[in-house]
Design a protein around this motif. Structure first.
Motif, PDB file in Angstrom:
ATOM      1  N   HIS A  32     -10.667 -31.713-105.694  1.00 28.83           N
ATOM      2  CA  HIS A  32     -11.612 -32.820-105.876  1.00 28.83           C
ATOM      3  C   HIS A  32     -11.251 -34.046-105.040  1.00 28.83           C
ATOM      4  N   SER A  33      -9.968 -34.250-104.806  1.00 29.22           N
ATOM      5  CA  SER A  33      -9.551 -35.457-104.083  1.00 29.22           C
ATOM      6  C   SER A  33      -9.492 -35.273-102.560  1.00 29.22           C
ATOM      7  N   LEU A  34      -9.726 -34.039-102.082  1.00 36.11           N
ATOM      8  CA  LEU A  34      -9.711 -33.800-100.642  1.00 36.11           C
ATOM      9  C   LEU A  34     -10.788 -34.620 -99.950  1.00 36.11           C
ATOM     10  N   LYS A  35     -10.479 -35.127 -98.765  1.00 33.90           N
ATOM     11  CA  LYS A  35     -11.468 -35.829 -97.942  1.00 33.90           C
ATOM     12  C   LYS A  35     -12.317 -34.776 -97.231  1.00 33.90           C
ATOM     13  N   LEU A  36     -13.601 -35.045 -97.132  1.00 29.49           N
ATOM     14  CA  LEU A  36     -14.498 -34.096 -96.465  1.00 29.49           C
ATOM     15  C   LEU A  36     -14.099 -33.856 -95.016  1.00 29.49           C
ATOM     16  N   THR A  37     -13.582 -34.905 -94.367  1.00 28.97           N
ATOM     17  CA  THR A  37     -13.186 -34.755 -92.960  1.00 28.97           C
ATOM     18  C   THR A  37     -12.080 -33.716 -92.793  1.00 28.97           C
ATOM     19  N   ASP A  38     -11.332 -33.452 -93.864  1.00 29.91           N
ATOM     20  CA  ASP A  38     -10.243 -32.476 -93.778  1.00 29.91           C
ATOM     21  C   ASP A  38     -10.722 -31.029 -93.927  1.00 29.91           C
ATOM     22  N   ILE A  39     -11.944 -30.845 -94.402  1.00 27.45           N
ATOM     23  CA  ILE A  39     -12.407 -29.471 -94.640  1.00 27.45           C
ATOM     24  C   ILE A  39     -13.707 -29.127 -93.904  1.00 27.45           C
ATOM     25  N   MET A  40     -14.291 -30.099 -93.217  1.00 29.61           N
ATOM     26  CA  MET A  40     -15.546 -29.825 -92.500  1.00 29.61           C
ATOM     27  C   MET A  40     -15.302 -28.836 -91.369  1.00 29.61           C
ATOM     28  N   PRO A  41     -16.312 -28.007 -91.079  1.00 24.83           N
ATOM     29  CA  PRO A  41     -16.179 -27.104 -89.933  1.00 24.83           C
ATOM     30  C   PRO A  41     -16.187 -27.902 -88.631  1.00 24.83           C
ATOM     31  N   ARG A  42     -15.706 -27.289 -87.572  1.00 20.34           N
ATOM     32  CA  ARG A  42     -15.733 -27.947 -86.265  1.00 20.34           C
ATOM     33  C   ARG A  42     -17.169 -28.296 -85.907  1.00 20.34           C
ATOM     34  N   PHE A  43     -17.363 -29.442 -85.327  1.00 18.67           N
ATOM     35  CA  PHE A  43     -18.706 -29.939 -85.031  1.00 18.67           C
ATOM     36  C   PHE A  43     -19.488 -28.984 -84.131  1.00 18.67           C
ATOM     37  N   GLU A  44     -18.781 -28.357 -83.190  1.00 18.64           N
ATOM     38  CA  GLU A  44     -19.441 -27.446 -82.242  1.00 18.64           C
ATOM     39  C   GLU A  44     -20.084 -26.257 -82.945  1.00 18.64           C
ATOM     40  N   THR A  45     -19.642 -25.926 -84.146  1.00 20.73           N
ATOM     41  CA  THR A  45     -20.177 -24.764 -84.858  1.00 20.73           C
ATOM     42  C   THR A  45     -21.420 -25.105 -85.683  1.00 20.73           C
ATOM     43  N   MET A  46     -21.757 -26.385 -85.771  1.00 20.56           N
ATOM     44  CA  MET A  46     -22.890 -26.802 -86.593  1.00 20.56           C
ATOM     45  C   MET A  46     -24.226 -26.562 -85.893  1.00 20.56           C
ATOM     46  N   PRO A  47     -25.263 -26.245 -86.677  1.00 13.39           N
ATOM     47  CA  PRO A  47     -26.602 -26.081 -86.103  1.00 13.39           C
ATOM     48  C   PRO A  47     -27.244 -27.450 -85.869  1.00 13.39           C
ATOM     49  N   ARG A  81     -27.928 -36.190 -78.084  1.00 10.47           N
ATOM     50  CA  ARG A  81     -26.519 -35.753 -78.134  1.00 10.47           C
ATOM     51  C   ARG A  81     -25.582 -36.923 -77.869  1.00 10.47           C
ATOM     52  N   GLU A  82     -26.072 -37.947 -77.187  1.00 12.65           N
ATOM     53  CA  GLU A  82     -25.235 -39.104 -76.877  1.00 12.65           C
ATOM     54  C   GLU A  82     -25.026 -39.990 -78.108  1.00 12.65           C
ATOM     55  N   ASN A  83     -26.128 -40.328 -78.805  1.00  9.50           N
ATOM     56  CA  ASN A  83     -25.958 -41.257 -79.942  1.00  9.50           C
ATOM     57  C   ASN A  83     -25.802 -40.546 -81.289  1.00  9.50           C
ATOM     58  N   MET A  84     -26.190 -39.300 -81.399  1.00 10.01           N
ATOM     59  CA  MET A  84     -26.049 -38.481 -82.615  1.00 10.01           C
ATOM     60  C   MET A  84     -26.660 -39.130 -83.865  1.00 10.01           C
ATOM     61  N   LEU A 124     -25.025 -31.100 -97.406  1.00 12.30           N
ATOM     62  CA  LEU A 124     -25.154 -32.529 -97.127  1.00 12.30           C
ATOM     63  C   LEU A 124     -24.746 -32.811 -95.689  1.00 12.30           C
ATOM     64  N   ALA A 125     -25.441 -33.748 -95.072  1.00  8.00           N
ATOM     65  CA  ALA A 125     -25.027 -34.226 -93.754  1.00  8.00           C
ATOM     66  C   ALA A 125     -23.907 -35.232 -93.975  1.00  8.00           C
ATOM     67  N   VAL A 126     -22.845 -35.133 -93.213  1.00 15.23           N
ATOM     68  CA  VAL A 126     -21.754 -36.103 -93.280  1.00 15.23           C
ATOM     69  C   VAL A 126     -21.987 -37.092 -92.146  1.00 15.23           C
ATOM     70  N   VAL A 127     -22.072 -38.375 -92.505  1.00 14.85           N
ATOM     71  CA  VAL A 127     -22.410 -39.400 -91.526  1.00 14.85           C
ATOM     72  C   VAL A 127     -21.380 -40.517 -91.475  1.00 14.85           C
ATOM     73  N   LYS A 128     -21.378 -41.185 -90.327  1.00 11.16           N
ATOM     74  CA  LYS A 128     -20.592 -42.404 -90.142  1.00 11.16           C
ATOM     75  C   LYS A 128     -21.495 -43.355 -89.376  1.00 11.16           C
ATOM     76  N   ASP A 129     -21.838 -44.473 -89.994  1.00 10.72           N
ATOM     77  CA  ASP A 129     -22.747 -45.456 -89.392  1.00 10.72           C
ATOM     78  C   ASP A 129     -24.076 -44.826 -88.959  1.00 10.72           C
ATOM     79  N   GLY A 130     -24.621 -43.927 -89.792  1.00  8.69           N
ATOM     80  CA  GLY A 130     -25.910 -43.301 -89.499  1.00  8.69           C
ATOM     81  C   GLY A 130     -25.865 -42.191 -88.468  1.00  8.69           C
ATOM     82  N   LYS A 131     -24.663 -41.885 -87.989  1.00 11.45           N
ATOM     83  CA  LYS A 131     -24.514 -40.831 -86.985  1.00 11.45           C
ATOM     84  C   LYS A 131     -23.954 -39.570 -87.633  1.00 11.45           C
ATOM     85  N   LEU A 132     -24.512 -38.434 -87.246  1.00 15.33           N
ATOM     86  CA  LEU A 132     -24.055 -37.154 -87.768  1.00 15.33           C
ATOM     87  C   LEU A 132     -22.662 -36.837 -87.236  1.00 15.33           C
ATOM     88  N   VAL A 133     -21.707 -36.649 -88.140  1.00 13.22           N
ATOM     89  CA  VAL A 133     -20.346 -36.309 -87.721  1.00 13.22           C
ATOM     90  C   VAL A 133     -19.890 -34.968 -88.297  1.00 13.22           C
TER      91      VAL A 133
END
Length: 164
Positions: free
Chosen positions: A11-26, A53-56, A130-139
Motif C-alpha cells: 500500500h505504501s509503494l510509490k506508483l513510480t516504483d512499479i509503473m511499466p516502462r513508458f515505451e511499453t504504454m499504448p 510526443r514533445e509535450n505529452m 489510471l493515467a499517472v500524470v505530473k503537471d498534466g503530462k502523461l508520465v
C-alpha cells in the motif's frame, strides 16, 4: 514476511516504483488516424491520447469498449433531441483522428501517489486503469493487473504465506 506486513508495504509503494516502462504504454497523438488506434486496440484495453510526443499533455483515453461507438453509424446514436456526442464519435459521422473519439474526462493520479491512493480511486470510480500524470503530462499508467503482479511479486520475494 507476514501477509499483513506485505500488504502494508504494498500500500505504501510509490506508483513510480512499479509503473511499466513508458515505451511499453499504448500512446498515440491527438492527430493519429483511427486505423492506428484500432490496430493498438486489437491487443490492448485502452490507448492514451496526448497532444504531442514533445509535450505529452494528456488529451484523453480511448477504451476498447468505446470502439463500438466508433464503428456504429451515426443514426444508431441519435435520440429525439438530435445529435449526441457519440454521434460525432462515429467514423461515418466524420471522426478521423484519435482526438475525435477520445474520452476527455480521464481519471488520473499524481506521479507521487501510492498504491493505496490508486486503489482507493479505482474503487471509488469503478475503473481498472489510471493515467499517472505530473503537471498534466502523461508520465505513466497503473492498472489493477500491474498492482496484482506487484503484490504477488512482493509475497514471493518476502516468502509470505496465506493463512486460513
Amino acid at each position: 514476511m507476514e501477509v499483513e506486513s506485505a500488504l502494508e508495504r504494498f500500500h505504501s509503494l510509490k506508483l513510480t516504483d512499479i509503473m511499466p516502462r513508458f515505451e511499453t504504454m499504448p500512446v498515440v497523438t491527438a492527430d493519429s488516424d483511427l486505423l492506428s488506434v484500432l490496430k493498438i486496440l486489437r491487443t490492448r484495453h485502452h490507448v492514451w491520447v496526448v497532444d504531442s510526443r514533445e509535450n505529452m499533455k494528456l488529451v484523453g483515453v480511448i477504451r476498447y469498449r468505446d470502439v463500438i461507438d466508433v464503428l456504429l453509424p451515426p443514426e444508431a446514436h441519435k435520440f429525439k433531441l438530435g445529435m449526441t456526442s457519440k454521434t460525432m464519435r462515429s467514423m461515418l459521422g466524420g471522426a478521423t483522428k484519435a482526438e475525435d473519439v477520445a474520452e476527455r474526462h480521464v481519471l488520473t493520479v499524481e506521479e507521487d501517489a501510492t498504491v493505496l491512493d490508486a486503489l482507493m480511486k479505482m474503487r471509488k470510480y469503478k475503473i481498472q486503469v489510471l493515467a499517472v500524470v505530473k503537471d498534466g503530462k502523461l508520465v505513466g499508467e497503473v492498472s489493477l493487473r500491474i498492482l496484482i503482479d506487484e503484490l504477488l511479486r512482493l509475497l514471493r520475494v518476502g516468502g509470505a504465506q496465506w493463512r486460513a
